[in-house]
Design an enzyme around this catalytic site. Structure first.
Site, short mmCIF file in Angstrom:
data_model
loop_
_atom_site.label_atom_id
_atom_site.label_comp_id
_atom_site.label_asym_id
_atom_site.label_seq_id
_atom_site.Cartn_x
_atom_site.Cartn_y
_atom_site.Cartn_z
N THR A 234 25.49 84.79 9.81
CA THR A 234 24.18 85.13 9.22
C THR A 234 23.94 84.34 7.94
O THR A 234 22.80 83.96 7.64
CB THR A 234 24.03 86.65 8.95
OG1 THR A 234 25.18 87.10 8.22
CG2 THR A 234 23.90 87.44 10.22
N CYS B 106 24.48 71.97 35.99
CA CYS B 106 23.70 72.30 37.20
C CYS B 106 24.38 73.47 37.92
O CYS B 106 25.60 73.45 38.11
CB CYS B 106 23.63 71.07 38.10
SG CYS B 106 23.00 71.44 39.75
N HIS C 145 32.09 83.63 24.64
CA HIS C 145 30.76 83.68 25.27
C HIS C 145 30.17 82.28 25.46
O HIS C 145 28.95 82.14 25.52
CB HIS C 145 29.81 84.54 24.43
CG HIS C 145 30.14 86.01 24.49
ND1 HIS C 145 29.73 86.93 23.55
CD2 HIS C 145 30.86 86.72 25.42
CE1 HIS C 145 30.18 88.14 23.88
NE2 HIS C 145 30.87 88.04 25.00
N ASP D 204 27.52 79.23 18.46
CA ASP D 204 26.93 78.23 17.56
C ASP D 204 27.84 77.06 17.19
O ASP D 204 27.40 76.10 16.56
CB ASP D 204 26.42 78.91 16.29
CG ASP D 204 27.49 79.77 15.60
OD1 ASP D 204 28.68 79.41 15.66
OD2 ASP D 204 27.12 80.78 14.98
N GLN E 233 32.82 85.34 19.52
CA GLN E 233 31.75 85.69 20.46
C GLN E 233 30.55 84.78 20.22
O GLN E 233 29.59 84.82 20.97
CB GLN E 233 31.31 87.14 20.23
CG GLN E 233 32.41 88.15 20.48
CD GLN E 233 32.02 89.53 19.94
OE1 GLN E 233 31.36 90.30 20.62
NE2 GLN E 233 32.44 89.85 18.73
P1 OAD Z 1 25.93 92.33 16.31
O1 OAD Z 1 24.56 91.95 15.83
O2 OAD Z 1 26.03 93.42 17.31
O3 OAD Z 1 26.86 92.72 15.08
C1 OAD Z 1 26.93 91.92 13.92
C2 OAD Z 1 27.59 92.76 12.83
O4 OAD Z 1 27.78 91.91 11.71
C3 OAD Z 1 26.75 93.94 12.37
O5 OAD Z 1 27.54 95.12 12.39
C4 OAD Z 1 26.34 93.58 10.94
O6 OAD Z 1 26.35 94.71 10.08
C5 OAD Z 1 27.41 92.61 10.52
N1 OAD Z 1 26.96 91.58 9.56
C6 OAD Z 1 25.87 90.78 9.65
N2 OAD Z 1 25.81 89.92 8.62
C7 OAD Z 1 26.89 90.20 7.83
C8 OAD Z 1 27.37 89.67 6.60
N3 OAD Z 1 26.74 88.67 5.96
N4 OAD Z 1 28.49 90.23 6.06
C9 OAD Z 1 29.13 91.26 6.70
N5 OAD Z 1 28.73 91.79 7.87
C10 OAD Z 1 27.61 91.26 8.43
O7 OAD Z 1 26.61 90.96 16.85
P2 OAD Z 1 27.94 90.80 17.73
O8 OAD Z 1 28.83 91.95 17.57
O9 OAD Z 1 28.46 89.44 17.46
O10 OAD Z 1 26.54 88.44 23.59
O11 OAD Z 1 27.31 90.81 19.19
C11 OAD Z 1 28.16 90.69 20.29
C12 OAD Z 1 27.44 90.08 21.45
O12 OAD Z 1 26.23 90.77 21.71
C13 OAD Z 1 26.99 88.64 21.25
O13 OAD Z 1 28.03 87.69 21.43
C14 OAD Z 1 25.91 88.49 22.29
C15 OAD Z 1 25.18 89.80 22.04
O14 OAD Z 1 24.45 90.29 23.08
C16 OAD Z 1 25.92 87.88 24.63
O15 OAD Z 1 24.81 87.39 24.55
C17 OAD Z 1 26.73 87.86 25.90
ZN ZN Z 2 22.96 69.29 40.58
#
Ligand code: OAD
Ligand code: ZN
Length: 254
Positions: A30, A128, A120, A105, A102
């Site tokens: 973030t 393709c 992921h 980027d 996960q």
């Molecule tokens: P989430 O958005 O579910 O969780 C991100 C966490 O990071 C939240 O609990 C925030 O509070 C915390 N956070 C954000 N910025 C922060 C900062 N600067 N300092 C400390 N904490 C911070 O994201 P993920 O858990 O990564 O999958 O999501 C998991 C998966 O769900 C992703 O890989 C994606 C999504 O759907 C797929 O698309 C398959």
């Molecule tokens: Zn092809």
């Protein structure tokens, strides 16, 4: 405890572990200007979670690519922040041994980290769905602009190398992550809500095999009660404090 105390304690713990692993989520990126998913201003407040479902992609690739060209492909242009750099530095000091991410980027790689397991997939590659031929973003973005959906010369749909809900986790990544988690003495969770399975189950697996579980996140996560140590903080503050503590340890003492 303030950030400096947390950082010192964290460094002491990884210094006494001969195999430490981190699981990262959208919260580590973030501060690079990439919204996470589930925070109030996260991606899911702007686009539907359906966008990342395999069925949606296969049935409406034009809708997926319309969103992706503005919200997903540009992730490849972002720069790593202090948390990515801190983790790469821990690796250089032999204090961190694997990064399961996960995130799609590629920012751990850009920060110079190694042994990264992309659970992921990643945003930079495309292939393709029929013949497997690979494509880069320049080709795909150009096709989206001219005909909405990118197609392979074999006339089949081109898909991104990311994991959609409904896809399998790439077998190599799943195996590597399970092996790392199972071997960890310390398993660190950073910037993830731990709501998505099976990524989140790497933390339970590590714990079951005897790792100490550390969670560092802005908000409570689904597994705080399971953890040995929980730190609710901004990752920028925490990472800066870890960098400072590491530098202080390196300075010669008079
Ligand atoms: P989430 O958005 O579910 O969780 C991100 C966490 O990071 C939240 O609990 C925030 O509070 C915390 N956070 C954000 N910025 C922060 C900062 N600067 N300092 C400390 N904490 C911070 O994201 P993920 O858990 O990564 O999958 O999501 C998991 C998966 O769900 C992703 O890989 C994606 C999504 O759907 C797929 O698309 C398959
Ligand atoms: Zn092809």
């Amino acid at each position: 405890m303030n950030s400096n105390d947390y950082a010192r304690h964290f460094l002491e713990t990884v210094s006494t572990s001969d195999y430490s692993v981190v699981l990262t989520g959208a919260g580590v990126s973030t501060d690079s200007g990439i919204p996470d998913f589930r925070s109030p201003d996260g991606l899911y407040s702007k686009i539907s979670q359906e966008t990342f479902e395999l069925d949606y992609f296969l049935n409406q690739p034009q809708d997926y690519y319309k969103t992706a060209i503005d919200h997903i492909h540009p992730l490849a242009d972002k720069e790593p922040n202090i948390t990515h750099k801190m983790l790469a530095l821990l690796q250089k000091h032999d204090l961190l041994h694997a990064i399961i991410t996960q995130n799609i980027d590629g920012l751990h790689q850009k920060a110079g980290a190694t042994n990264i397991i992309e659970f992921h997939g990643n945003v930079t590659g495309f292939h393709c769905i029929q013949c497997g031929k690979t494509f880069d973003r320049t080709y795909v973005d150009k096709q989206i602009r001219t005909c909405q959906v990118p197609y392979c010369p074999c006339h089949s749909l081109i898909r991104p190398d990311i994991v959609f809900f409904g896809d399998m986790i790439p077998l190599e990544a799943l195996n590597a992550a399970q092996l790392s988690a199972g071997s960890a003495k310390v398993f660190i969770v950073m910037g993830t809500s731990l709501q998505v399975h099976p990524a989140s189950s790497m933390a339970t697996l590590a714990k079951r095999y005897g790792a100490k579980l550390y969670i560092i996140n802005r908000e409570p996560t689904a597994m705080d009660t399971l953890a040995d140590w929980v730190c609710h903080t901004e990752l920028t503050d925490f990472s800066q404090a870890v960098m400072n503590a590491l530098a202080a340890k390196e300075r010669p003492q008079n």
